[in-house]
Scaffold this motif. Structure first.
Motif, short mmCIF file in Angstrom:
data_model
loop_
_atom_site.label_atom_id
_atom_site.label_comp_id
_atom_site.label_asym_id
_atom_site.label_seq_id
_atom_site.Cartn_x
_atom_site.Cartn_y
_atom_site.Cartn_z
N SER A 73 -17.36 55.69 32.21
CA SER A 73 -16.42 54.82 32.84
C SER A 73 -16.99 54.18 34.33
CB SER A 73 -15.04 55.51 33.02
OG SER A 73 -15.16 56.46 33.83
N VAL A 74 -17.70 55.20 35.00
CA VAL A 74 -18.40 54.75 36.11
C VAL A 74 -19.45 53.70 36.05
CG1 VAL A 74 -20.01 55.69 37.93
CG2 VAL A 74 -17.90 57.07 37.36
N ALA A 75 -20.15 54.08 34.82
CA ALA A 75 -21.35 52.80 34.65
C ALA A 75 -20.55 51.62 34.25
CB ALA A 75 -22.13 53.32 33.68
N ALA A 76 -19.67 51.72 33.54
CA ALA A 76 -19.11 50.29 32.87
C ALA A 76 -17.88 49.61 33.92
CB ALA A 76 -18.20 50.59 31.60
N ALA A 77 -17.97 50.51 35.08
CA ALA A 77 -16.62 49.74 36.03
C ALA A 77 -16.95 48.37 36.35
CB ALA A 77 -16.72 50.87 37.39
N GLY A 78 -15.55 47.66 36.37
CA GLY A 78 -15.98 46.15 36.89
C GLY A 78 -16.35 45.96 38.18
N ASN A 79 -15.91 46.83 39.01
CA ASN A 79 -16.21 46.46 40.40
C ASN A 79 -16.28 47.70 41.22
OD1 ASN A 79 -13.49 47.43 41.48
ND2 ASN A 79 -12.72 45.33 40.77
N THR A 80 -16.59 47.85 42.34
CA THR A 80 -17.01 48.92 43.14
C THR A 80 -15.74 49.75 43.40
OG1 THR A 80 -17.05 47.53 45.35
CG2 THR A 80 -18.86 48.14 44.16
N GLY A 81 -14.55 49.17 43.56
CA GLY A 81 -13.40 49.86 43.87
C GLY A 81 -12.85 50.68 42.53
N ILE A 82 -13.16 50.20 41.54
CA ILE A 82 -12.76 50.97 40.22
C ILE A 82 -13.91 52.05 39.96
CG2 ILE A 82 -12.49 50.66 37.88
CD1 ILE A 82 -11.48 48.05 38.17
N ALA A 83 -15.22 51.63 40.43
CA ALA A 83 -16.36 52.76 40.27
C ALA A 83 -16.04 53.75 41.23
CB ALA A 83 -17.76 51.98 40.26
N ASN A 84 -15.53 53.51 42.55
CA ASN A 84 -15.64 54.47 43.24
C ASN A 84 -14.36 55.73 42.89
OD1 ASN A 84 -17.60 53.83 44.87
ND2 ASN A 84 -16.09 52.53 46.18
N LYS A 128 -23.05 54.05 39.14
CA LYS A 128 -22.40 52.95 39.71
C LYS A 128 -23.41 51.63 40.04
CE LYS A 128 -20.86 52.52 43.93
NZ LYS A 128 -20.35 52.92 45.24
N ASP A 129 -24.69 52.07 40.75
CA ASP A 129 -25.52 50.85 41.16
C ASP A 129 -26.12 50.24 39.86
OD1 ASP A 129 -24.56 51.27 43.70
OD2 ASP A 129 -26.57 52.58 43.96
N THR A 130 -26.58 51.13 38.70
CA THR A 130 -27.41 50.55 37.71
C THR A 130 -26.42 50.09 36.52
OG1 THR A 130 -27.62 52.80 36.67
CG2 THR A 130 -29.41 52.19 38.19
N LYS A 131 -25.10 50.62 36.55
CA LYS A 131 -24.27 50.33 35.47
C LYS A 131 -24.87 50.56 34.09
CE LYS A 131 -21.92 46.67 38.05
NZ LYS A 131 -20.67 47.45 38.28
#
Length: 156
Positions: A73-84, A128-131
């Motif tokens: 889910s972190v790797a597939a997050a659509g934007n940084t807010g969701i990833a964070n 988060k950075d590499t997705k």
């Protein structure tokens, strides 16, 4: 007339007996036709046995499944807010933010070579950075509270 009377009485008796015999014969055949069919043989009841339950997953197996989902889910997050937000939820599964994460890059004859050790926070930021989640969990250690205290990963 006496002879006539006897013959007529005899004839009547014979006719009456014949009718009576026919009636009895007819009744017997009706009874056979009306008799119920014999009951079928009893069918054996097969009691359904419940399917054997698979053994309950261990705490490590449950943690591995949750962590794999969290990493994806972190790797597939659509934007940084969701990833964070996913990162913060995942960090709650660890004993602290500096929990060591070891990535096996090579293993031969039971001797493992690791990439540079990192922490879970740094690894989640990397995801988060590499997705891309290119690793899977090969070993996990839990502390007394059921939180992850050490994590070993391998390339998929």
């Amino acid at each position: 007339m006496k002879v006539n009377l006897i013959t007529s009485t005899l004839n009547r008796s014979l006719v009456f007996a014949l009718v009576f015999i026919l009636a009895l014969g007819a009744c017997k055949s009706k009874k056979k036709a009306v008799q119920p069919e014999p009951e079928p043989a009893p069918v054996e009841r097969v009691e359904e046995k419940p399917a054997p339950q698979p053994p309950a997953p261990t705490a490590e197996e449950v943690a591995v499944e949750k962590l794999e989902n969290a990493f994806n889910s972190v790797a597939a997050a659509g934007n940084t807010g969701i990833a964070n937000q996913s990162i913060e939820q995942t960090l709650a599964m660890f004993s602290n933010q500096d929990t060591p994460v070891l990535i096996v890059i090579h293993e031969e004859n039971g001797v493992k070579d690791y990439d540079e050790p990192t922490t879970i926070r740094k690894y989640l930021e990397y995801l988060k950075d590499t997705k891309k989640n290119l690793n899977f969990i090969s070993d996990i250690r839990l502390d007394a509270n059921g939180k992850v205290s050490e994590l070993e990963l391998r390339r998929k």
